[in-house]
Design a protein around this motif. Structure first.
Motif, PDB file in Angstrom:
ATOM      1  N   CYS A 105       0.861  -1.182   0.000  1.00  0.00           N
ATOM      2  CA  CYS A 105       0.000   0.000   0.000  1.00  0.00           C
ATOM      3  C   CYS A 105       0.901   1.237   0.000  1.00  0.00           C
ATOM      4  O   CYS A 105       1.531   1.558   1.011  1.00  0.00           O
ATOM      5  CB  CYS A 105      -0.891  -0.051   1.244  1.00  0.00           C
ATOM      6  SG  CYS A 105      -1.959   1.373   1.410  1.00  0.00           S
ATOM      7  N   PHE A 142       2.189  -1.502   4.814  1.00  0.00           N
ATOM      8  CA  PHE A 142       1.961  -0.066   4.720  1.00  0.00           C
ATOM      9  C   PHE A 142       3.288   0.602   4.350  1.00  0.00           C
ATOM     10  O   PHE A 142       4.191   0.690   5.186  1.00  0.00           O
ATOM     11  CB  PHE A 142       1.503   0.509   6.064  1.00  0.00           C
ATOM     12  CG  PHE A 142       0.083   0.208   6.410  1.00  0.00           C
ATOM     13  CD1 PHE A 142      -0.939   0.977   5.871  1.00  0.00           C
ATOM     14  CD2 PHE A 142      -0.235  -0.835   7.269  1.00  0.00           C
ATOM     15  CE1 PHE A 142      -2.270   0.713   6.194  1.00  0.00           C
ATOM     16  CE2 PHE A 142      -1.563  -1.111   7.588  1.00  0.00           C
ATOM     17  CZ  PHE A 142      -2.573  -0.340   7.053  1.00  0.00           C
ATOM     18  N   THR A 155       3.547   3.790   3.434  1.00  0.00           N
ATOM     19  CA  THR A 155       3.038   5.165   3.394  1.00  0.00           C
ATOM     20  C   THR A 155       3.709   5.964   4.521  1.00  0.00           C
ATOM     21  O   THR A 155       4.223   5.368   5.461  1.00  0.00           O
ATOM     22  CB  THR A 155       1.506   5.129   3.595  1.00  0.00           C
ATOM     23  OG1 THR A 155       1.196   4.095   4.556  1.00  0.00           O
ATOM     24  CG2 THR A 155       0.785   4.822   2.314  1.00  0.00           C
ATOM     25  N   THR A 165      -0.254   9.018   7.324  1.00  0.00           N
ATOM     26  CA  THR A 165      -1.114   8.344   6.345  1.00  0.00           C
ATOM     27  C   THR A 165      -1.331   6.889   6.748  1.00  0.00           C
ATOM     28  O   THR A 165      -2.445   6.355   6.646  1.00  0.00           O
ATOM     29  CB  THR A 165      -0.469   8.412   4.942  1.00  0.00           C
ATOM     30  OG1 THR A 165      -0.045   9.748   4.708  1.00  0.00           O
ATOM     31  CG2 THR A 165      -1.438   7.985   3.863  1.00  0.00           C
ATOM     32  N   THR A 166      -0.272   6.248   7.207  1.00  0.00           N
ATOM     33  CA  THR A 166      -0.362   4.855   7.665  1.00  0.00           C
ATOM     34  C   THR A 166      -1.439   4.734   8.738  1.00  0.00           C
ATOM     35  O   THR A 166      -2.322   3.865   8.669  1.00  0.00           O
ATOM     36  CB  THR A 166       1.001   4.398   8.244  1.00  0.00           C
ATOM     37  OG1 THR A 166       1.982   4.467   7.207  1.00  0.00           O
ATOM     38  CG2 THR A 166       0.937   2.982   8.793  1.00  0.00           C
ATOM     39  N   ASP A 170       4.580  -2.121   8.700  1.00  0.00           N
ATOM     40  CA  ASP A 170       4.744  -0.769   8.160  1.00  0.00           C
ATOM     41  C   ASP A 170       6.232  -0.582   7.854  1.00  0.00           C
ATOM     42  O   ASP A 170       7.026  -1.512   8.026  1.00  0.00           O
ATOM     43  CB  ASP A 170       4.269   0.290   9.171  1.00  0.00           C
ATOM     44  CG  ASP A 170       5.247   0.436  10.309  1.00  0.00           C
ATOM     45  OD1 ASP A 170       5.734  -0.604  10.815  1.00  0.00           O
ATOM     46  OD2 ASP A 170       5.572   1.567  10.680  1.00  0.00           O
ATOM     47  N   THR A 219       7.789   2.805   8.522  1.00  0.00           N
ATOM     48  CA  THR A 219       8.192   4.164   8.866  1.00  0.00           C
ATOM     49  C   THR A 219       9.237   4.190   9.977  1.00  0.00           C
ATOM     50  O   THR A 219       9.397   3.245  10.734  1.00  0.00           O
ATOM     51  CB  THR A 219       6.983   5.029   9.306  1.00  0.00           C
ATOM     52  OG1 THR A 219       6.537   4.573  10.568  1.00  0.00           O
ATOM     53  CG2 THR A 219       5.882   4.966   8.289  1.00  0.00           C
TER      54      THR A 219
END
Lengths: 268, 268
Positions: free
Chosen positions: B7, B66, B68, B72-73, B92, B94
């Motif tokens: 995503c 994720f 992103t 946003t996540t 994720d 990040t």
């Protein structure tokens, strides 16, 4: 044949000795470090070693290069004032000029040209010097209303080392480099101190950005101590940086994502 | 065959799509940017594009990534809470986890593994992604008491991308990276602002050290704005840095050359 005297054969002086084409230059070296001097002679980077600056007087004419840290340069120059106004062309290589300019203003120093090769390294010493240190890099020179003769000789010296020469008004030199070089180094040391005090294992977790701060903070303490103490402009810009850190911190804390992103976009 | 849903196919998501061995993985991509999606499909970096996260439900099992920015996540995750506790393994990418951890603590989120590949760039977007972005770099993963099944799958995902995987307690993640990554970026933006306000021509006079500050300050404003706003530890360390800058400035101004050089030597 040009006689070249290199006083101090660390990273910069050693790189000059190694880089000069030996067919056009007689290279003399002066350094209190015997190993470096012997190494330079043995490997034919220099033709002769001298024991003191006094000994230079035996040469009729020469280019004299101070390749010593800022404070040492000034100390040696003060003991050898006869160099100023002599037939020799004299230059230095340091990245901070405030104290030197203050001193030179008391003399008719038209044979002293300020040089600043922008080609440092976090490594120091003759053992890390390289014949290509200046090739393709920029060297800034600043004149005190110098005669064309001396200016040309110093320009040609740097061109022989394949450096690109730019002239800059000496009044602007330290302001400019306090921002583009001294402040970044100052910040690197300060940031490393924060990491150190927080016991961070930088070897495992350092991403790309941090590696450069680590490299800068491993530069010569001798040289950078001198620079931080000598640049009259630096303190003002440190204060500006503190202001900007607080300004950006307030912006980050305000939850105004749009204004923050606009701020960060300025530098793209 | 493992189903992988990516995503967000910017720099990180795009590099995952390009780097995964296609024989072992079915790659699905979700992104509002049609060009990036079409490009990924056309060049066979992905097998299928999806229009929304909802569409994912048609798959029986998958790894959901994720890729992103932090805020946003969290937004997307909040709209798709059904992912937490599902059969899917979710992760994720990040570099800041504070807000995400705060949210996940409200759930039985044993299928959510925190990932942080330490392999960013100041470049962003699918067009700058690369199949080798993670190769030989480190990826940190943190678990919420996750089941071995989900933990193994996420570990193997990063290993497929040739990354070295290290586990780190999630409580320590943001403190560590606020110091080794977020603070250096924060400083770079602040320093560039000082240079900008002093009208410095950085293209002519930037030495080696400054170039890295310039590079860091050209990173994605979207992502770094999110990071600066989200890391609960950062403000404290900015304050520490301001203290250290003032401490070093006082030492430089005191004319005590010895103490200053001892200070600078700590990092050698």
């Amino acid at each position: 044949m040009n006689n070249i005297i290199i006083c101090g054969i660390g990273l910069i002086g050693g790189s000059i000795a190694k880089g000069l084409p030996k067919d056009n230059f007689n290279v003399y070296v002066i350094d209190s470090n015997l190993d470096s001097k012997n190494n330079a002679i043995r490997n034919k980077h220099a033709h002769e070693a001298m024991d003191s600056v006094e000994e230079v007087k035996k040469l009729e004419d020469a280019i004299f290069i101070f390749a010593t840290p800022p404070k040492t340069t000034l100390e040696i120059l003060k003991k050898n004032e006869w160099l100023l106004g002599s037939k020799f062309s004299v230059t230095d290589v340091t990245s901070v000029k405030t104290e030197l300019i203050k001193y030179l203003k008391g003399f008719d120093a038209e044979n002293f040209i300020l040089s600043h090769p922008i080609s440092g390294s976090h490594l120091s010493g003759f053992e890390n010097s390289s014949e290509n240190l200046f090739a393709g890099k920029t060297t800034i020179i600043s004149s005190f209303g110098s005669s064309k003769f001396h200016l040309d000789r110093i320009q040609n010296l740097w061109k022989s080392l394949k450096s690109n020469v730019i002239e800059l008004d000496y009044e602007n030199h330290d302001k400019l480099f306090s921002l583009t070089s001294h402040l970044p180094h100052f910040v690197a040391y300060s940031l490393m101190k924060v990491l150190h005090d927080n016991n961070i294992d930088i070897s495992t977790y350092a991403g790309g950005g941090l590696k450069e701060f680590i490299r800068l903070s491993q530069s010569s303490p001798e040289m950078w101590g001198d620079i931080f103490q000598s640049n009259a402009h630096l303190n003002k810009h440190i204060d500006e940086l503190v202001e900007k850190l607080i300004e950006l911190k307030e912006l980050s804390s305000s939850k105004d994502g749009f204004a923050l992103k606009e701020y960060l976009k300025q530098f793209k």
